[in-house]
Design a protein around this motif. Structure first.
Motif, short mmCIF file in Angstrom:
data_model
loop_
_atom_site.label_atom_id
_atom_site.label_comp_id
_atom_site.label_asym_id
_atom_site.label_seq_id
_atom_site.Cartn_x
_atom_site.Cartn_y
_atom_site.Cartn_z
N ARG A 160 41.58 78.66 9.35
CA ARG A 160 40.81 79.90 9.29
C ARG A 160 39.51 79.73 8.50
O ARG A 160 38.44 80.14 8.98
N PRO A 161 39.54 79.11 7.30
CA PRO A 161 38.27 78.93 6.59
C PRO A 161 37.26 78.10 7.37
O PRO A 161 36.07 78.42 7.38
N LEU A 162 37.71 77.03 8.03
CA LEU A 162 36.77 76.19 8.76
C LEU A 162 36.16 76.94 9.95
O LEU A 162 34.98 76.74 10.27
N GLN A 163 36.94 77.77 10.58
CA GLN A 163 36.40 78.57 11.68
C GLN A 163 35.31 79.52 11.17
O GLN A 163 34.26 79.66 11.79
N ARG A 164 35.56 80.13 10.04
CA ARG A 164 34.60 81.09 9.49
C ARG A 164 33.39 80.38 8.88
O ARG A 164 32.29 80.95 8.81
N LEU A 165 33.57 79.16 8.41
CA LEU A 165 32.49 78.43 7.75
C LEU A 165 31.45 77.89 8.73
O LEU A 165 30.33 77.56 8.33
N LYS A 166 31.79 77.78 10.00
CA LYS A 166 30.92 77.10 10.97
C LYS A 166 29.48 77.59 10.95
O LYS A 166 28.54 76.79 10.93
N PRO A 167 29.22 78.91 10.91
CA PRO A 167 27.82 79.36 10.90
C PRO A 167 27.05 78.90 9.66
O PRO A 167 25.82 78.78 9.70
N TRP A 168 27.75 78.69 8.56
CA TRP A 168 27.10 78.27 7.31
C TRP A 168 26.56 76.84 7.42
O TRP A 168 25.65 76.46 6.69
N PHE A 169 27.14 76.06 8.32
CA PHE A 169 26.78 74.65 8.45
C PHE A 169 25.86 74.38 9.64
O PHE A 169 25.78 73.26 10.11
N VAL A 170 25.15 75.41 10.10
CA VAL A 170 24.29 75.24 11.27
C VAL A 170 23.23 74.16 11.02
O VAL A 170 22.81 73.46 11.95
N ASP A 171 22.78 73.99 9.78
CA ASP A 171 21.78 72.97 9.45
C ASP A 171 22.40 71.69 8.91
O ASP A 171 21.67 70.77 8.51
N ASP A 172 23.72 71.63 8.89
CA ASP A 172 24.39 70.42 8.40
C ASP A 172 25.61 70.13 9.26
O ASP A 172 26.76 70.16 8.80
N PRO A 173 25.39 69.83 10.54
CA PRO A 173 26.53 69.55 11.42
C PRO A 173 27.35 68.35 10.99
O PRO A 173 28.55 68.30 11.22
N GLU A 174 26.70 67.40 10.32
CA GLU A 174 27.43 66.22 9.85
C GLU A 174 28.45 66.61 8.78
O GLU A 174 29.59 66.13 8.77
N GLY A 175 28.03 67.49 7.86
CA GLY A 175 28.95 67.96 6.82
C GLY A 175 30.12 68.72 7.41
O GLY A 175 31.27 68.54 6.98
N TYR A 176 29.84 69.55 8.41
CA TYR A 176 30.91 70.32 9.03
C TYR A 176 31.86 69.40 9.79
O TYR A 176 33.09 69.59 9.74
N SER A 177 31.32 68.39 10.46
CA SER A 177 32.16 67.43 11.18
C SER A 177 33.09 66.70 10.21
O SER A 177 34.26 66.44 10.53
N TYR A 178 32.56 66.39 9.02
CA TYR A 178 33.42 65.73 8.02
C TYR A 178 34.58 66.64 7.62
O TYR A 178 35.73 66.19 7.53
N LEU A 179 34.29 67.93 7.37
CA LEU A 179 35.35 68.85 6.97
C LEU A 179 36.41 68.98 8.06
O LEU A 179 37.61 69.01 7.77
N LEU A 180 35.98 69.05 9.31
CA LEU A 180 36.94 69.10 10.42
C LEU A 180 37.80 67.84 10.44
O LEU A 180 39.02 67.91 10.65
N ALA A 181 37.17 66.69 10.22
CA ALA A 181 37.90 65.43 10.28
C ALA A 181 38.90 65.30 9.13
O ALA A 181 40.06 64.91 9.34
N ILE A 182 38.46 65.66 7.91
CA ILE A 182 39.37 65.53 6.76
C ILE A 182 40.52 66.52 6.88
O ILE A 182 41.66 66.21 6.52
N ALA A 183 40.24 67.71 7.43
CA ALA A 183 41.30 68.70 7.64
C ALA A 183 42.32 68.16 8.63
O ALA A 183 43.53 68.31 8.43
#
Length: 331
Positions: A160-183
């Motif tokens: 749930r947090p990662l789904q909601r966080l996605k808009p916050w990472f619009v300028d950092d897709p690499e950071g968001y991809s890392y969070l998805l991977a570590i999760a």
């Protein structure tokens, strides 16, 4: 007079102090506003005793959640746990109601936790923290609250947090991809444990040194804002974050952090069993802890925009999660 719609007001310290004197039968109180946070916190000092008054926001805590917090702490206090506990007013009520500019707010008066925060622990203090946590878990693993609290599981702390966080990472897709991977790695790792055998119950879920005081060898725990249901090892995970910060900032070496953490575990095991699998799972629960709080911050940007919003903060936070994973997790 029409009041313009308000999102977040700060209740007057003077008015609150007068309200508390009237409704609790206290006199000669001096009030001081301490901080904004999940709740607004005030300190009240009398001639002999001090108190903490917390004013909750409905955006963070609904009334039933506040009732659950009060119920949990009261049970802990009545059964001998060293906690800052709710105080009843003249009508035997724990929760005060205020008509604030933004609508109804609720507040609770708590006993004061004597002592101070300690961040550089002695060996005995580490064992005390372990024993006190285990004592509390012996209680919280055996109760069922009338007013339910949040559950901490894969869905609520990762998905749930990662789904909601996605808009916050619009300028950092690499950071968001890392969070998805570590999760994904955490979920896969937890699947290798027999989690059906893990201890389960109500955990504090913010067991950091900022939330307990030492007065000599007496520890008093407070701030149950995030208390909820989950693996009790979640509390060990949040305390592990302390050792991460102490190591990452150069205050202690990784070897010393490991030694201190094991002393804490030793104290815990003096009071309550902790399996090797639960201990092994703690760092992965720590990743869930980090991502949950990042999601909470995003959901409450309006409160903390100046502090938390922005690309720099997100990059720093992702970097911290990476370092935590590298330091403690073995996938």
């Amino acid at each position: 007079m029409n009041i313009f719609p308000t999102q977040y007001s700060t209740l007057s310290t003077v008015a609150l102090t007068n309200h508390i004197e009237k409704h609790y039968g206290l006199t000669n109180l001096t009030g001081k506003f301490l901080l904004h946070g999940v709740s607004d916190t005030y300190r009240l000092d009398g001639l002999t005793d001090s108190y903490i008054f917390k004013v909750y926001r409905s955006a963070h805590r609904k009334l039933n959640e506040i009732k659950g917090e009060v119920e949990l702490i009261r049970i802990l206090h009545e059964r001998g746990a060293q906690v800052s506990y709710p105080i009843l007013d003249r009508n035997n009520e724990s929760i005060q109601v205020f008509s604030a500019a933004e609508g109804t707010r609720h507040g609770v008066l708590f006993s004061f936790a004597n002592g101070k925060n300690v961040y550089d622990f002695t060996d005995e203090q580490l064992r005390i923290i372990g024993r006190e946590m285990a004592f509390n878990h012996n209680i919280t693993s055996q109760i069922e609250l009338a007013y339910e609290r949040n559950a901490y599981d894969i869905e609520t702390t990762l998905q749930r947090p990662l789904q909601r966080l996605k808009p916050w990472f619009v300028d950092d897709p690499e950071g968001y991809s890392y969070l998805l991977a570590i999760a994904g790695q955490v979920i896969q790792k937890l699947g290798t444990f027999d989690t059906d055998c893990f201890s389960y119950g109500y955990c504090h879920y913010d067991y950091l040194p900022k939330n307990f005081h030492f007065d000599g060898d007496r520890l008093t725990l407070f701030d149950f804002d995030f208390a909820g249901k989950g693996f009790l090892a979640n509390d060990l995970a949040s305390f592990l974050v302390h050792f991460f910060f102490h190591t990452a900032t150069g205050k202690i070496t990784k070897g010393e952090a490991d030694r201190q953490y094991l002393l804490f575990v030793e104290g815990y095991r003096q009071i309550r069993p902790l399996s090797d699998e639960e201990l092994e799972a703690v760092p992965f629960l720590g990743i869930m802890f980090w991502i949950f709080y990042l999601g909470f911050q995003y959901e409450n940007l309006d409160d903390w925009a100046n502090t938390f919003a922005g690309p720099r903060y997100l990059k720093e936070r992702v970097s911290i999660i990476k370092r935590f994973s590298e330091m403690f997790c073995r996938f």
